[in-house]
Design a protein around this motif. Structure first.
Motif: not given
Length: 473
Positions: A129-151
């Motif tokens: 939702i934040m990415e869609d509002q142009g606020l990606g990376g402000k409070n959540y970093d989805n790329k980081y979260g998915r990388q954690c899970i993969t690791q």
């Protein structure tokens, strides 16, 4: 030349033999209990959002660590993450991916945050939702979260190639002195007159009694004869001494955990935070930098004492049982989806305000549609380990112990972070932060729901009956 029937029989036999060396659930000979430990660095990058500010310094690394238990049942995964919270779709995805890696079902995976306040938030739906509002990376970093899970999933897969045999299981406990205190100080009228936060310089807050807490730290230890393989530590308190500037660290509970790792070479210490929603160190912590190591030493001493005082007994696969209650939590009436969406769309609001509204909207949509959270209990001999969502009040932990007075009941809270604070029913009429619309997204009826679920789970199962089946709440 072989006839068709013998040839088919030979092929089936070969396939069966191959399967014994493949699926994780097939690696255990009947009767044996085995364990895989895992520990993965999930430290965020500088500049990435952590709780209340971008990461400006890495004081200590952050970890996701835990164990996979292999028995005659499907594998069980217990994972503790240095994060402020993992919620909603983020929580679902963690469990799904770790289950896939371990060869089990998501209902048999327990993922919990330690709730440090200089660590990341993970919630993919809110982040989107934040990415869609142009606020990606402000409070959540989805790329980081998915990388954690993969690791973490990759580490589990690797570890399953060489599980260790568990011959003995130890249970110990010790009191933690001068750390925990109840945050809610009540007046003569039964209302909250003062909030005693994680740090306090108020003489009133400092001099007031500790209040309702659980002072006991409990440890569960897996042994291969005389070698301890893993120690699971359980204690309930908000884990922060001071925070909020973006100085990434695992706080005083992490310091205690790592000290025990050094004291026990070759043994993985894991820490799970219990029902700490209304518990913090405010009576004993003034927020100064000197207090973090002091609080860490107090927790470490209890970890050491619990380990030394543990009672060991032989254990086998037959001593492990898992119970699941799929549970829908009642939604708070203060959540208004139209107002939340308006806040999300309002560019005059701060990113924090819009992010908070998005988080609430995601939870509202899931919960109002009947989404069920797996609440689970792992029974190991005389120990019962409960896994619950949200920032749970300590009263739930104490009640669970009353339900099973002859068992050692441990509790890990901060599973699905979506519900926010989960208070007792009376707390919603007492005031204070935890029961406010800002903090809690469930209705007062939640106590009745959860208390019954806990009662069902914590009672030791009949070992002659299968406990794999899920029950619907």
């Amino acid at each position: 030349m072989l006839s068709p029937l013998p040839r088919r029989s030979l092929l089936l036999a070969l396939l069966f033999m191959v399967s014994l060396f493949n699926g994780p659930e097939q690696r255990v000979c009947a009767g044996n209990l085995k364990i895989v430990t895992f520990n993965e660095d999930v430290t965020p990058r500088l500049g990435m959002p952590v709780a209340y500010a971008p990461a400006r310094k890495i004081v200590t690394p952050l970890y996701a660590r835990g164990v996979v238990l292999l028995s005659d049942e499907q594998p069980v995964v217990l994972c503790a993450v240095d994060a402020i919270g993992i919620g909603n779709q983020g929580y679902d995805t963690w469990r799904e991916r770790l289950a896939e890696a371990a060869g089990t079902t998501p209902e048999r995976v327990a993922v919990h945050s330690l709730h440090q306040h200089d660590a990341p938030r993970i919630d993919f739906a809110t982040g989107k939702i934040m990415e869609d509002q142009g606020l990606g990376g402000k409070n959540y970093d989805n790329k980081y979260g998915r990388q954690c899970i993969t690791q973490v999933a990759n580490v589990i897969r690797s570890g399953l190639k060489s599980p260790q045999t568990v011959t003995h299981f130890g249970i110990g406990k010790a009191k933690v002195e001068q750390v925990a205190s109840n945050r809610r100080l009540l007046g003569a009228d039964g209302k909250v007159r003062l909030m005693r936060w994680s740090k306090s310089k108020s003489p009133d807050a400092i001099n007031a009694p500790e209040g309702v807490i659980d002072p006991w730290l409990k440890c569960l230890c897996f042994w291969n004869h005389n070698q301890p393989i893993a120690v699971l530590n359980y204690y309930a308190t908000h884990p922060q001494s001071y925070y909020g500037k973006g100085d990434v660290n695992y706080e005083f509970v992490g310091m205690a955990r790592e000290a025990r790792n050094k004291a026990l070479p070759g043994t993985l210490n894991v820490y799970f935070n219990g029902a700490a929603g209304n518990i913090a160190a405010g009576k004993y912590n003034d927020g100064s930098t000197k207090m973090r190591p002091i609080l860490a030493q107090r927790v470490e001493r209890a970890m050491e004492s619990a380990f030394k005082n543990q009672e060991k007994a032989e254990i086998s696969s037959a001593d492990l049982h898992w119970k699941t209650e799929m549970t829908a939590l009642p939604v708070s009436t203060h959540l208004d989806p139209k107002l939340l969406q308006a806040t999300i769309n309002d560019k005059k609001k701060t990113p924090k305000e819009r992010s908070s509204a998005a988080f609430r909207l995601v939870w509202y949509q899931r919960a109002s549609q009947g989404h069920q959270i797996p609440i689970t209990c792992l029974h190991l001999k005389s120990a019962s380990i409960l896994h619950l969502p949200g920032e749970l009040f300590i009263e739930y932990q104490l009640q669970a112990q009353k339900f099973a007075p002859h068992q050692t009941v441990c509790m890990a809270a901060y599973g699905d972070y979506g519900p926010g604070y989960i208070c007792t029913e009376i707390a919603y009429s007492q005031g204070g932060y935890e029961s406010s619309p800002r903090a809690s997204k469930v209705a007062p009826e939640v106590e009745l729901v959860l208390t019954e679920v806990i009662r069902k789970l914590v009672v030791s199962p009949d070992h002659n009956k299968p406990e794999n089946a899920k029950t619907e709440n």
